[in-house]
Design a protein around this motif. Structure first.
Motif, PDB file in Angstrom:
ATOM      1  N   ALA A 120      34.625  31.713  18.484  1.00  0.00           N
ATOM      2  CA  ALA A 120      35.904  32.354  18.795  1.00  0.00           C
ATOM      3  C   ALA A 120      35.850  33.267  20.020  1.00  0.00           C
ATOM      4  O   ALA A 120      36.784  33.262  20.825  1.00  0.00           O
ATOM      5  N   PRO A 121      34.780  34.051  20.220  1.00  0.00           N
ATOM      6  CA  PRO A 121      34.743  34.913  21.411  1.00  0.00           C
ATOM      7  C   PRO A 121      34.745  34.155  22.723  1.00  0.00           C
ATOM      8  O   PRO A 121      35.050  34.734  23.774  1.00  0.00           O
ATOM      9  N   LEU A 122      34.449  32.862  22.694  1.00  0.00           N
ATOM     10  CA  LEU A 122      34.453  32.078  23.927  1.00  0.00           C
ATOM     11  C   LEU A 122      35.856  31.994  24.526  1.00  0.00           C
ATOM     12  O   LEU A 122      36.007  31.855  25.743  1.00  0.00           O
ATOM     13  N   ALA A 123      36.894  32.081  23.680  1.00  0.00           N
ATOM     14  CA  ALA A 123      38.267  32.086  24.202  1.00  0.00           C
ATOM     15  C   ALA A 123      38.502  33.316  25.054  1.00  0.00           C
ATOM     16  O   ALA A 123      39.105  33.247  26.133  1.00  0.00           O
ATOM     17  N   TYR A 124      38.027  34.465  24.567  1.00  0.00           N
ATOM     18  CA  TYR A 124      38.124  35.700  25.350  1.00  0.00           C
ATOM     19  C   TYR A 124      37.299  35.603  26.624  1.00  0.00           C
ATOM     20  O   TYR A 124      37.769  35.957  27.714  1.00  0.00           O
ATOM     21  N   LEU A 125      36.071  35.133  26.489  1.00  0.00           N
ATOM     22  CA  LEU A 125      35.158  35.121  27.626  1.00  0.00           C
ATOM     23  C   LEU A 125      35.657  34.203  28.737  1.00  0.00           C
ATOM     24  O   LEU A 125      35.553  34.536  29.925  1.00  0.00           O
ATOM     25  N   ALA A 126      36.200  33.052  28.377  1.00  0.00           N
ATOM     26  CA  ALA A 126      36.734  32.141  29.389  1.00  0.00           C
ATOM     27  C   ALA A 126      37.907  32.778  30.127  1.00  0.00           C
ATOM     28  O   ALA A 126      37.987  32.735  31.360  1.00  0.00           O
ATOM     29  N   ALA A 127      38.824  33.386  29.358  1.00  0.00           N
ATOM     30  CA  ALA A 127      39.971  34.044  29.987  1.00  0.00           C
ATOM     31  C   ALA A 127      39.539  35.253  30.791  1.00  0.00           C
ATOM     32  O   ALA A 127      40.091  35.530  31.867  1.00  0.00           O
ATOM     33  N   MET A 128      38.542  35.983  30.289  1.00  0.00           N
ATOM     34  CA  MET A 128      38.038  37.156  30.995  1.00  0.00           C
ATOM     35  C   MET A 128      37.465  36.778  32.352  1.00  0.00           C
ATOM     36  O   MET A 128      37.747  37.422  33.373  1.00  0.00           O
ATOM     37  N   LEU A 129      36.681  35.708  32.401  1.00  0.00           N
ATOM     38  CA  LEU A 129      36.126  35.249  33.681  1.00  0.00           C
ATOM     39  C   LEU A 129      37.245  34.799  34.615  1.00  0.00           C
ATOM     40  O   LEU A 129      37.192  35.054  35.825  1.00  0.00           O
ATOM     41  N   GLY A 130      38.267  34.158  34.066  1.00  0.00           N
ATOM     42  CA  GLY A 130      39.406  33.757  34.884  1.00  0.00           C
ATOM     43  C   GLY A 130      40.142  34.953  35.461  1.00  0.00           C
ATOM     44  O   GLY A 130      40.528  34.956  36.635  1.00  0.00           O
ATOM     45  N   GLY A 131      40.354  35.977  34.643  1.00  0.00           N
ATOM     46  CA  GLY A 131      41.017  37.182  35.126  1.00  0.00           C
ATOM     47  C   GLY A 131      40.221  37.886  36.198  1.00  0.00           C
ATOM     48  O   GLY A 131      40.773  38.402  37.174  1.00  0.00           O
ATOM     49  N   THR A 132      38.898  37.895  36.046  1.00  0.00           N
ATOM     50  CA  THR A 132      38.037  38.502  37.059  1.00  0.00           C
ATOM     51  C   THR A 132      38.150  37.763  38.377  1.00  0.00           C
ATOM     52  O   THR A 132      38.284  38.373  39.445  1.00  0.00           O
ATOM     53  N   ALA A 133      38.110  36.438  38.304  1.00  0.00           N
ATOM     54  CA  ALA A 133      38.215  35.631  39.520  1.00  0.00           C
ATOM     55  C   ALA A 133      39.570  35.802  40.190  1.00  0.00           C
ATOM     56  O   ALA A 133      39.657  35.900  41.426  1.00  0.00           O
ATOM     57  N   LEU A 134      40.639  35.844  39.397  1.00  0.00           N
ATOM     58  CA  LEU A 134      41.978  35.999  39.971  1.00  0.00           C
ATOM     59  C   LEU A 134      42.093  37.290  40.776  1.00  0.00           C
ATOM     60  O   LEU A 134      42.637  37.307  41.881  1.00  0.00           O
ATOM     61  N   THR A 135      41.594  38.377  40.202  1.00  0.00           N
ATOM     62  CA  THR A 135      41.700  39.665  40.894  1.00  0.00           C
ATOM     63  C   THR A 135      40.911  39.660  42.189  1.00  0.00           C
ATOM     64  O   THR A 135      41.378  40.168  43.212  1.00  0.00           O
ATOM     65  N   THR A 136      39.726  39.100  42.160  1.00  0.00           N
ATOM     66  CA  THR A 136      38.913  39.080  43.381  1.00  0.00           C
ATOM     67  C   THR A 136      39.528  38.175  44.442  1.00  0.00           C
ATOM     68  O   THR A 136      39.243  38.335  45.634  1.00  0.00           O
ATOM     69  N   LEU A 137      40.388  37.242  44.019  1.00  0.00           N
ATOM     70  CA  LEU A 137      41.094  36.382  44.968  1.00  0.00           C
ATOM     71  C   LEU A 137      42.400  37.009  45.445  1.00  0.00           C
ATOM     72  O   LEU A 137      43.133  36.407  46.227  1.00  0.00           O
ATOM     73  N   GLY A 138      42.697  38.204  44.944  1.00  0.00           N
ATOM     74  CA  GLY A 138      43.887  38.916  45.395  1.00  0.00           C
ATOM     75  C   GLY A 138      45.103  38.748  44.511  1.00  0.00           C
ATOM     76  O   GLY A 138      46.195  39.193  44.871  1.00  0.00           O
ATOM     77  N   VAL A 139      44.955  38.103  43.364  1.00  0.00           N
ATOM     78  CA  VAL A 139      46.073  37.927  42.431  1.00  0.00           C
ATOM     79  C   VAL A 139      46.009  39.050  41.394  1.00  0.00           C
ATOM     80  O   VAL A 139      45.168  39.034  40.501  1.00  0.00           O
ATOM     81  N   ALA A 140      46.890  40.019  41.527  1.00  0.00           N
ATOM     82  CA  ALA A 140      46.851  41.195  40.651  1.00  0.00           C
ATOM     83  C   ALA A 140      47.737  40.978  39.422  1.00  0.00           C
ATOM     84  O   ALA A 140      48.897  40.581  39.554  1.00  0.00           O
ATOM     85  N   LEU A 141      47.187  41.225  38.255  1.00  0.00           N
ATOM     86  CA  LEU A 141      47.980  41.173  37.032  1.00  0.00           C
ATOM     87  C   LEU A 141      48.648  42.526  36.811  1.00  0.00           C
ATOM     88  O   LEU A 141      48.026  43.572  37.034  1.00  0.00           O
ATOM     89  N   PRO A 142      49.888  42.540  36.362  1.00  0.00           N
ATOM     90  CA  PRO A 142      50.593  43.822  36.182  1.00  0.00           C
ATOM     91  C   PRO A 142      50.114  44.579  34.958  1.00  0.00           C
ATOM     92  O   PRO A 142      49.652  43.986  33.975  1.00  0.00           O
ATOM     93  N   ALA A 143      50.239  45.897  35.041  1.00  0.00           N
ATOM     94  CA  ALA A 143      49.997  46.780  33.889  1.00  0.00           C
ATOM     95  C   ALA A 143      48.660  46.509  33.214  1.00  0.00           C
ATOM     96  O   ALA A 143      48.568  46.442  31.982  1.00  0.00           O
TER      97      ALA A 143
END
Length: 211
Positions: A68-91
């Motif tokens: 089950a934690p793999l769902a978090y980890l996959a999304a977490m890595l995606g969120g990290t990559a998005l931010t470093t690419l300049g895509v900011a998530l709100p709030a």
């Protein structure tokens, strides 16, 4: 006694957050630097630390501690990559605080943890936790070389999976993750979230009152 042991286990997980960051402000210039920084960030913030601990307890209750934690980890890595690419998530900060309140409150309620909604909670909030990790390195002068960034992601993945598994294993061993222990852990996590939420609104509220 079980309640005391549960609290002690969660406190033991939190103690690394009192240490300094492994790089102590140094720039990340090698794969080893990336690994150390990635391993350090999740344990330096109580918001991230308590969320991964709560995930371990919830995953253990569902009998899916390893997966089950793999769902978090996959999304977490995606969120990290998005931010470093300049895509900011709100709030981002507000959503991280909300993650503690939602998952902690769910555990504290004693309600059944259905697998599909639980995975959705893990993944949905994982994006925002990852975005915060990405923001922590997005300002690196000159950016990060690909091997260094890969080391950072690997460090993030490894330490959070280990913490989640440790928390879930501890919860499972304490009365086989009985409902009382799980509800206590959830109440602690939700309490941390509420405390952080109050800290977020305290400044604006005082300014509004004073103004």
């Amino acid at each position: 006694m079980n309640r005391i042991l549960t609290a002690a286990a969660l406190t033991a997980l939190a103690t690394p957050a009192l240490a300094h960051h492994p790089l102590d402000g140094m720039p990340m210039e090698s794969v080893a630097h990336g690994l150390l920084s990635g391993a350090g960030h999740p344990v330096l913030g109580f918001d991230h630390l308590f969320f991964v601990a709560l995930m371990g307890v919830a995953a253990a209750l569902c009998g899916l501690l390893a997966r089950a934690p793999l769902a978090y980890l996959a999304a977490m890595l995606g969120g990290t990559a998005l931010t470093t690419l300049g895509v900011a998530l709100p709030a981002q900060e507000a959503m991280i605080v909300l993650s503690l309140i939602v998952l902690g409150g769910w555990l504290a309620s004693g309600r059944a943890l259905a697998t599909a909604p639980l995975l959705a909670v893990f993944a949905g909030f994982g994006l925002f936790h990852g975005a915060a990790f990405g923001a922590a390195v997005a300002g690196q002068e000159g950016g990060l070389a690909a091997p260094v960034f890969a080391g950072y992601l690997l460090g993030l993945f490894a330490v959070q999976y280990a913490l989640t598994f440790a928390a879930g294993t501890a919860a499972r061993r304490l009365a086989a993750a009985g409902p009382v222990n799980a509800r206590l852990a959830g109440a602690m996590g939700a309490g941390v979230g509420l405390f952080l939420a109050l800290e977020m609104v305290e400044g604006p509220l005082l300014a509004a009152i004073a103004g």
